[in-house]
Design a protein around this motif. Structure first.
Motif, PDB file in Angstrom:
ATOM      1  N   LYS A 151       0.804  -1.230   0.000  1.00  0.00           N
ATOM      2  CA  LYS A 151       0.000   0.000   0.000  1.00  0.00           C
ATOM      3  C   LYS A 151       0.829   1.269   0.000  1.00  0.00           C
ATOM      4  O   LYS A 151       0.398   2.300  -0.508  1.00  0.00           O
ATOM      5  CB  LYS A 151      -0.973  -0.018   1.181  1.00  0.00           C
ATOM      6  CG  LYS A 151      -0.342  -0.031   2.546  1.00  0.00           C
ATOM      7  CD  LYS A 151      -1.385  -0.275   3.631  1.00  0.00           C
ATOM      8  CE  LYS A 151      -1.762  -1.728   3.743  1.00  0.00           C
ATOM      9  NZ  LYS A 151      -2.663  -2.084   4.806  1.00  0.00           N
ATOM     10  N   ASP A 156      -5.086  -6.007  -0.385  1.00  0.00           N
ATOM     11  CA  ASP A 156      -5.493  -5.562   0.946  1.00  0.00           C
ATOM     12  C   ASP A 156      -6.963  -5.967   1.128  1.00  0.00           C
ATOM     13  O   ASP A 156      -7.791  -5.724   0.238  1.00  0.00           O
ATOM     14  CB  ASP A 156      -5.336  -4.032   1.020  1.00  0.00           C
ATOM     15  CG  ASP A 156      -4.943  -3.573   2.412  1.00  0.00           C
ATOM     16  OD1 ASP A 156      -5.079  -4.368   3.352  1.00  0.00           O
ATOM     17  OD2 ASP A 156      -4.504  -2.417   2.551  1.00  0.00           O
ATOM     18  N   SER A 157      -7.299  -6.592   2.262  1.00  0.00           N
ATOM     19  CA  SER A 157      -8.629  -7.199   2.403  1.00  0.00           C
ATOM     20  C   SER A 157      -9.757  -6.175   2.249  1.00  0.00           C
ATOM     21  O   SER A 157     -10.784  -6.472   1.630  1.00  0.00           O
ATOM     22  CB  SER A 157      -8.737  -7.910   3.749  1.00  0.00           C
ATOM     23  OG  SER A 157      -8.439  -7.008   4.784  1.00  0.00           O
ATOM     24  N   GLU A 158      -9.558  -4.966   2.796  1.00  0.00           N
ATOM     25  CA  GLU A 158     -10.603  -3.933   2.713  1.00  0.00           C
ATOM     26  C   GLU A 158     -10.834  -3.521   1.262  1.00  0.00           C
ATOM     27  O   GLU A 158     -11.970  -3.353   0.822  1.00  0.00           O
ATOM     28  CB  GLU A 158     -10.202  -2.688   3.515  1.00  0.00           C
ATOM     29  CG  GLU A 158     -10.068  -2.899   5.014  1.00  0.00           C
ATOM     30  CD  GLU A 158      -8.789  -3.620   5.429  1.00  0.00           C
ATOM     31  OE1 GLU A 158      -7.966  -3.938   4.542  1.00  0.00           O
ATOM     32  OE2 GLU A 158      -8.627  -3.876   6.631  1.00  0.00           O
ATOM     33  N   ASN A 204      -2.318   2.350   9.853  1.00  0.00           N
ATOM     34  CA  ASN A 204      -2.665   1.426   8.771  1.00  0.00           C
ATOM     35  C   ASN A 204      -3.989   1.833   8.131  1.00  0.00           C
ATOM     36  O   ASN A 204      -4.119   1.864   6.905  1.00  0.00           O
ATOM     37  CB  ASN A 204      -2.744  -0.016   9.282  1.00  0.00           C
ATOM     38  CG  ASN A 204      -3.072  -0.999   8.166  1.00  0.00           C
ATOM     39  OD1 ASN A 204      -2.438  -0.963   7.104  1.00  0.00           O
ATOM     40  ND2 ASN A 204      -4.079  -1.822   8.353  1.00  0.00           N
ATOM     41  N   LYS A 205      -4.964   2.190   8.974  1.00  0.00           N
ATOM     42  CA  LYS A 205      -6.266   2.575   8.406  1.00  0.00           C
ATOM     43  C   LYS A 205      -6.121   3.888   7.644  1.00  0.00           C
ATOM     44  O   LYS A 205      -6.753   4.088   6.604  1.00  0.00           O
ATOM     45  CB  LYS A 205      -7.304   2.679   9.518  1.00  0.00           C
ATOM     46  CG  LYS A 205      -8.677   2.232   9.165  1.00  0.00           C
ATOM     47  CD  LYS A 205      -8.787   0.980   8.299  1.00  0.00           C
ATOM     48  CE  LYS A 205      -8.257  -0.273   8.917  1.00  0.00           C
ATOM     49  NZ  LYS A 205      -8.454  -1.465   8.049  1.00  0.00           N
ATOM     50  N   GLU A 216      -4.782   3.151   4.410  1.00  0.00           N
ATOM     51  CA  GLU A 216      -5.814   2.478   3.608  1.00  0.00           C
ATOM     52  C   GLU A 216      -6.864   3.454   3.072  1.00  0.00           C
ATOM     53  O   GLU A 216      -7.422   3.231   1.993  1.00  0.00           O
ATOM     54  CB  GLU A 216      -6.483   1.370   4.421  1.00  0.00           C
ATOM     55  CG  GLU A 216      -5.537   0.205   4.639  1.00  0.00           C
ATOM     56  CD  GLU A 216      -6.159  -0.990   5.334  1.00  0.00           C
ATOM     57  OE1 GLU A 216      -5.472  -2.015   5.461  1.00  0.00           O
ATOM     58  OE2 GLU A 216      -7.335  -0.910   5.748  1.00  0.00           O
TER      59      GLU A 216
HETATM   60 MG    MG Z   1      -6.018  -4.039   5.311  1.00  0.00          MG
END
Ligand code: MG
Ligand code: NAD
Length: 385
Positions: free
Chosen positions: A121, A146-148, A213-214, A217
């Motif tokens: 990312k 990335d899962s999201e 991290n968020k 993201e």
């Molecule tokens: Mg993630």
């Protein structure tokens, strides 16, 4: 048979990618790369039989060459990474290195017409405008790992992006959810590495504890899906079952659910648009029983606030945010600074930057270097005074 290279194959995402590939049996891995871990890389060479591998560390590359002989071509340094990312027969490159070190090989891969399965990312956070332009220009596909972002990508299928009201990006809240600033002050590396739901590399695990991290993201989502910052909202969801949601203009909300296991989004990125069986544990909603949601506490977990601030300004400040975070996390892991000082370092570096809109690659690398200098020369010396 699909032919791929995996950059950062020895990491958390890298090893899970190898696992998927080996079990699937119909993907050919032509190239692998690692930073230093040649023991694991050597194991992976025996597992997937690549033609070329690259080790960032020159000494380790030499050592590996001695061990594997002529079985496989061993390259080193950034040139090696770029060669692995651009091998002739490769169709897709999995970018699973950590940090903005991934920019150069990712750019090279796109220019060599490779599709990208992107886990890295930090590359999108710092060079998102350039990467997304290149993706269009070279007509290649970019699949989020990335899962999201994989969840958002899935919730957008068959829909019109112009009819999206906003994205609801879910966050577990990390190991320190609910803690106060006073409590956070004393958190150790061991505490921060103890993530409740996900087992990941060290850097991203610390980023989860700070909520940076968020923040990264949110920025990643902005570039991937071409959204306004105000269209990306973070929702704390401690169970990590809903991987993210898309709210449309009519108020309808689409969600993607699964157990927290990165192998599913990795496999989907590798095989899109197909969904293949795997041995990832199945979601049992009756066992989960409850899905809960909270608003994020951006005053305590300043990482998210700093990321929104940088995204609002956009430009080279995004590189400063990311580079300062990379350096600060490194210092925290080495126990040179405290947990809350991670935020201080980032805020300090951002305050000392003159922002450039639409930076070139060179300006991004310059901003990165300037950030490290500001931290080492100014922040560290003021701190140690
Ligand atoms: Mg993630
Ligand atoms: P990791 O630390 O476990 O692995 C990183 C990999 O990159 C290793 O193979 C390492 O050898 C390589 N690497 C590290 N520094 C390097 C350098 N200077 N030069 C060349 N190679 C280098 O990290 P990870 O947790 O697998 O994360 C990789 C990326 O994926 C990160 O950008 C992270 O944010 C993202 N991501 C990870 C997860 C996860 O579950 N681990 C989930 C979503 C996104």
């Amino acid at each position: 048979m699909k032919v791929i290279s995996i950059l950062g194959s020895t990491g958390s995402i890298g090893t899970q990618t190898v696992d998927i590939v080996v079990k699937q049996g119909d993907i050919r891995v032509l190239g692998l790369t690692a930073n230093q871990n040649i023991d694991l890389l050597e194991e992976q060479i025996h597992q997937v039989h690549p033609e070329v591998v690259a080790v960032m560390d020159e000494k380790k590359a030499k050592e590996l060459k001695k061990r594997v002989g002529s079985k496989v071509k061993v390259l080193s340094g950034m040139d090696g990474l770029i060669q692995v990312a651009t091998l002739d027969q490769v169709e897709m490159v999995v970018t699973a290195v950590v940090g903005m070190i991934g920019i150069k090989p990712t750019v090279a891969a796109i220019k060599a017409s490779k599709d990208i399965a992107l886990a890295n990312k930090e590359t999108l956070v710092t060079a998102g405008h350039l990467i997304m332009d290149l993706i269009k220009q070279y007509g290649v596909q970019l699949y989020p790992v990335d899962s999201e972002h994989s969840a958002i990508f899935q919730c957008l299928k068959g829909e019109n992006i112009r009819e999206v009201h906003k994205i609801l990006l879910t966050a577990s809240g990390g190991p320190f959810r609910g803690k106060t600033t006073t409590e956070l002050q004393h958190m150790t590396v061991k505490d921060a590495l103890n993530h409740p739901n996900w087992s990941m590399g060290q850097k991203i695990t610390i980023d989860s504890a700070t909520m940076m991290n968020k923040g990264l993201e949110v920025i990643e989502a902005k570039w991937l899906f071409n959204l306004k910052p105000s269209q990306v909202e973070v929702v704390i969801h401690p169970q990590s079952i809903i991987h993210s949601m898309v709210e449309y203009k009519d108020g309808s909300v689409m969600a993607q659910l699964d157990v927290p296991d990165m192998r599913t989004p990795i496999q989907y990125a590798l095989n899109h648009p197909h969904r293949l069986p795997n041995d990832v544990p199945r979601l049992d909603l009756t066992k989960v029983a409850q899905l809960t949601f909270e608003k994020p506490d951006m005053e305590t977990f300043k990482g998210l606030k700093l990321a929104y601030e940088a995204l609002q300004k956009s430009g080279s400040i995004l590189t400063v945010l990311n580079a300062a975070n990379e350096r600060a996390v490194d210092k925290f892991l080495k126990q040179q600074i405290g947990f809350l000082e991670i935020y201080d370092v980032i805020a300090f570096a951002m305050d000392h930057h003159k922002n450039i809109q639409h930076p070139t690659l060179q300006q991004i690398f310059d901003a990165e270097q300037q950030t490290y200098e500001v931290i080492e020369k100014k922040w560290m010396s003021e701190r140690n005074e």
